[in-house]
Design a protein around this motif. Structure first.
Motif, PDB file in Angstrom:
ATOM      1  N   GLN A 453       0.814  -1.216   0.000  1.00  0.00           N
ATOM      2  CA  GLN A 453       0.000   0.000   0.000  1.00  0.00           C
ATOM      3  C   GLN A 453       0.852   1.274   0.000  1.00  0.00           C
ATOM      4  N   GLU A 660      -8.014  -1.647   1.344  1.00  0.00           N
ATOM      5  CA  GLU A 660      -7.879  -0.917   0.086  1.00  0.00           C
ATOM      6  C   GLU A 660      -6.676  -1.420  -0.725  1.00  0.00           C
ATOM      7  N   THR A 661      -6.794  -1.358  -2.036  1.00  0.00           N
ATOM      8  CA  THR A 661      -5.662  -1.642  -2.913  1.00  0.00           C
ATOM      9  C   THR A 661      -4.701  -0.454  -2.872  1.00  0.00           C
TER      10      THR A 661
END
Length: 693
Positions: A453, A660-661
């Motif tokens: 991330q 989240e990506t």
């Protein structure tokens, strides 16, 4: 011998505990205790209860172990003063601001660190001891080897939970009830969402993957004593008085007779209350599905067992007779003297009663045997004559009424002395100094859960701080971050004493990481002396201005406000340190020692799982340090589209990235910088406007 501590959710339960053999009881009055659903006590009832207990040699611990807002602190201070004046033996606390206030206004009142403080390491226990805590209540999740290690090195007394309900989440770290239903477990109003059905990577079909069985450690009492456990606690302030009597009575016998429970006693414990039986899994270090169970609705009351229990404490039944040694002196020409002594904690209470000069016998002189018999009649009191000595000159007469009067006077004096309130100081609370103004502009920080991330695209958006889990640091190339942002290592919320040195070594290996989070008392020994900036994390549960000041005095540059606070409460926090709040992301609901994923679908090697409730809501289950797991809220918090978040004086607003990506992380920070972040049906405002009970 190890102290047996029993719950007292009301006066009848108090009597049941005392008459069944408790050495101490814990109880609450007012709104500041972690079982607000219990009946608890009024001020007058509480004072009477303390007298009742102290007369019988039983200690009383007051539970003020909830988080307290700034507006509530004055009332909490009044509760501390009342407890001090009434003579309670100790107060359990969780809130850092209340702790600081207690040390100031009632400096002689002993304090115990509640299990809500999330203490599970030797370092954390000794930090509490260094603050003046006389006792630490350890997390329920510790194994016997871990408890043994803490007992061997802790400078305070050690208390553990031995029987009763187990929370799925570490105490003091659960937000599930608060976020989903506005009922805060940290404020004594837990709605017990862990007792509801959920599916794991599947629809909810009646499984209960969060419902732990009750603990039953009755087979290990001698082990606990040998390792140095000072106090064994029975959980159950919401339970019936009969339950308290049954469980306390059995544990009393096991401790006194130094033996294992019989089959009959084990059956009685299960009848009194259980969830598909009991577990000793944490104590033995054996986690897994065998630890889980439920309690069906409408379980019939064990009428016979509870009826027998009531017979042991109802209708003035007195099982706590206090042995007294009496000595009567009857000498010619001198006043009759009766002295008495009885044991109290760490000493002896002595009293003396003096009567008239004895008369010469006109017919038959009184005998020593007659006098001893009269003195032995202590019925109607809590005392029993253990030994009676009579020194008597021959040929004298003392009336029965005179002897009875001396006995009553002496026993009344002994009772009064046993109920003496210790002399303790009560000092005024000094006002907090004027707080510095809050920040005029809020900078955005980001926390990541995975190494992927942290990308060039994310760094290009210039986050003020990037929070990185400490255990990821050795796997990452952080050279691209140099001079572009502050790197802050996030120490795990839950860890063990054995992890202290390895975690410190990680921090020492990474000078490019210039700051580190403190989210638990046990983090302080890890970070002390490293020269890094210290930042308070969510695990500290910072709830009021005195808590902010407390942590600033201990070297923290910033603190993170509790996610349970409404925006006005965040705004009104004294900004003695820079304040941060989570303004985007999935809120952490639970951190658990038992891995939900492994227990139900098998280990996914870091991929986690998804929890689904009865309404179809889904909650990601992420892997956490030490093969634990963290349950996240199903909806994503979004606040930066609201003007109020910028009026709180926050120095930092944290974007908490979990599922989240990498591309989503960068895009979300970009939207925050541009002021274009928006909320939709899959987002939530959390507790920012609602607050909690």
């Amino acid at each position: 011998m190890m102290e047996l501590l029993s719950p007292a959710g009301g006066y009848e339960a108090l009597v049941a505990a005392v008459q069944s053999g408790a050495d101490a009881v814990y109880m609450g009055f007012g709104a500041f205790n972690a079982r607000r659903g219990a009946r608890n006590f009024t001020d007058e009832e509480f004072a009477s209860a303390v007298q009742y207990c102290h007369l019988r040699g039983v200690r009383v611990f007051l539970t003020l172990n909830t988080l307290v807002t700034d507006r509530e602190l004055p009332a909490a201070a009044d509760a501390l003063r009342r407890a001090n004046a009434i003579g309670v033996d100790a107060v359990l606390v969780q809130d850092w601001g209340l702790l600081a206030l207690a040390r100031e206004i009632v400096p002689d009142l002993p304090l115990h660190a509640s299990t809500q403080m999330s203490l599970f390491t030797l370092g954390g226990a000794n930090e509490a001891a260094a603050l003046g805590m006389e006792r630490v209540v350890l997390a329920r999740e510790l194994s016997r080897d871990e408890v043994r290690e803490i007992c061997a090195g802790c400078k305070a007394e050690v208390e553990i939970f031995g029987h009763g309900a187990l929370c799925m989440c570490y105490s003091g770290q659960c937000e599930m009830s608060a976020v989903l239903g506005q009922r805060s477990g940290n404020r004594g109003a837990c709605a017990q969402p862990c007792r509801l059905p959920y599916g794991v990577d599947a629809p909810c079909r009646g499984a209960y993957p969060l419902s732990l069985k009750d603990a039953n450690l009755s087979a290990y009492l001698q082990d606990m004593e040998r390792m140095g456990v000072d106090c064994l606690k029975i959980e159950g302030r919401l339970k019936r008085p009969e339950y308290v009597a049954v469980v306390t009575g059995i544990y009393r016998r096991l401790l006194d007779e130094r033996r294992l429970p019989t089959a009959e006693e084990s059956a009685a414990l299960e009848q009194a209350f259980s969830r598909s039986g009991f577990t000793d899994g944490y104590w033995l270090g054996r986690k897994g599905k065998a630890m889980f169970g439920t309690r069906p609705e409408n379980v019939p009351e064990p009428k016979e067992l509870f009826a027998r229990a009531r017979e042991t404490y109802e209708n003035g039944k007195e099982n706590r007779k206090i042995p007294v040694n009496l000595r009567l002196t009857v000498r010619r020409g001198k006043p009759v003297r009766l002295s008495g002594a009885c044991a109290v904690r760490n000493g002896v209470t002595i009293a003396l009663a003096t009567g008239d000069t004895p008369e010469e016998a006109r017919n038959r002189a009184v005998t020593a045997e007659e006098l001893a018999q009269r003195l032995s009649k202590t019925g109607g009191t809590v005392f029993t004559a253990d030994s009676v000595e009579v020194e008597l000159d021959e040929g004298l007469m003392v009336s029965a009424s005179a002897v009875n009067g001396l006995r009553r006077e002496l026993l009344d004096e002994l009772a009064a002395r046993r109920q003496d309130i210790p002399k303790r100081r009560e000092l005024p609370a000094s006002p907090l100094p004027d707080a510095p103004a809050g920040a005029e502009r809020m900078a955005f920080t980001v926390s990541i859960a995975r190494a992927d991330q942290l990308t060039e695209a994310l760094l290009a958006e210039k986050p003020a701080i990037v929070y990185i889990p400490a255990e990821l640091l050795d796997t990452m190339d952080l050279s691209a971050c140099a001079g572009r942002t502050e790197l802050c290592a996030v120490l795990p919320r839950v860890f063990r004493t054995a992890d202290e040195q390895p975690l410190r070594a990680i921090l020492e290996r990474h000078p490019e990481v210039t700051s580190v989070t403190v989210g638990n008392w046990g983090h302080m020994p890890i970070v002390r002396g490293l020269g890094k900036t210290l930042r308070g994390d969510l695990g500290l549960n910072v709830y009021n201005s005195r808590a902010v000041a407390f942590w600033r005095e201990r070297g923290l540059t910033s603190v993170t406000a509790s996610l349970e606070l409404r925006w006005q409460q965040v705004r009104d926090l004294g900004k003695y340190a820079d304040c941060e709040a989570v303004i985007y992301g999935r809120l952490p609901l639970m951190i658990t020692e038992n891995c939900v994923t492994k227990n139900n679908v098998g280990c996914t090697h870091g991929a986690g799982s998804v929890l689904t409730d009865r309404m179809g809501a889904q909650f990601p289950v992420l892997c956490a340090y030490g093969c634990r797991c963290e349950i996240e809220n199903g909806k994503v918090l979004v606040l930066a589209d609201k003007p109020e978040v910028f009026r709180c004086g926050l120095r930092y607003g944290r974007l908490r990235f979990t599922t989240e990506t990498a591309e989503e992380c960068a895009a979300i920070l970009r939207a925050h910088n541009a002021g274009t972040i928006t909320a939709d049906a899959d987002t939530t405002r959390g507790l920012f406007y609602r607050g909690v009970e």
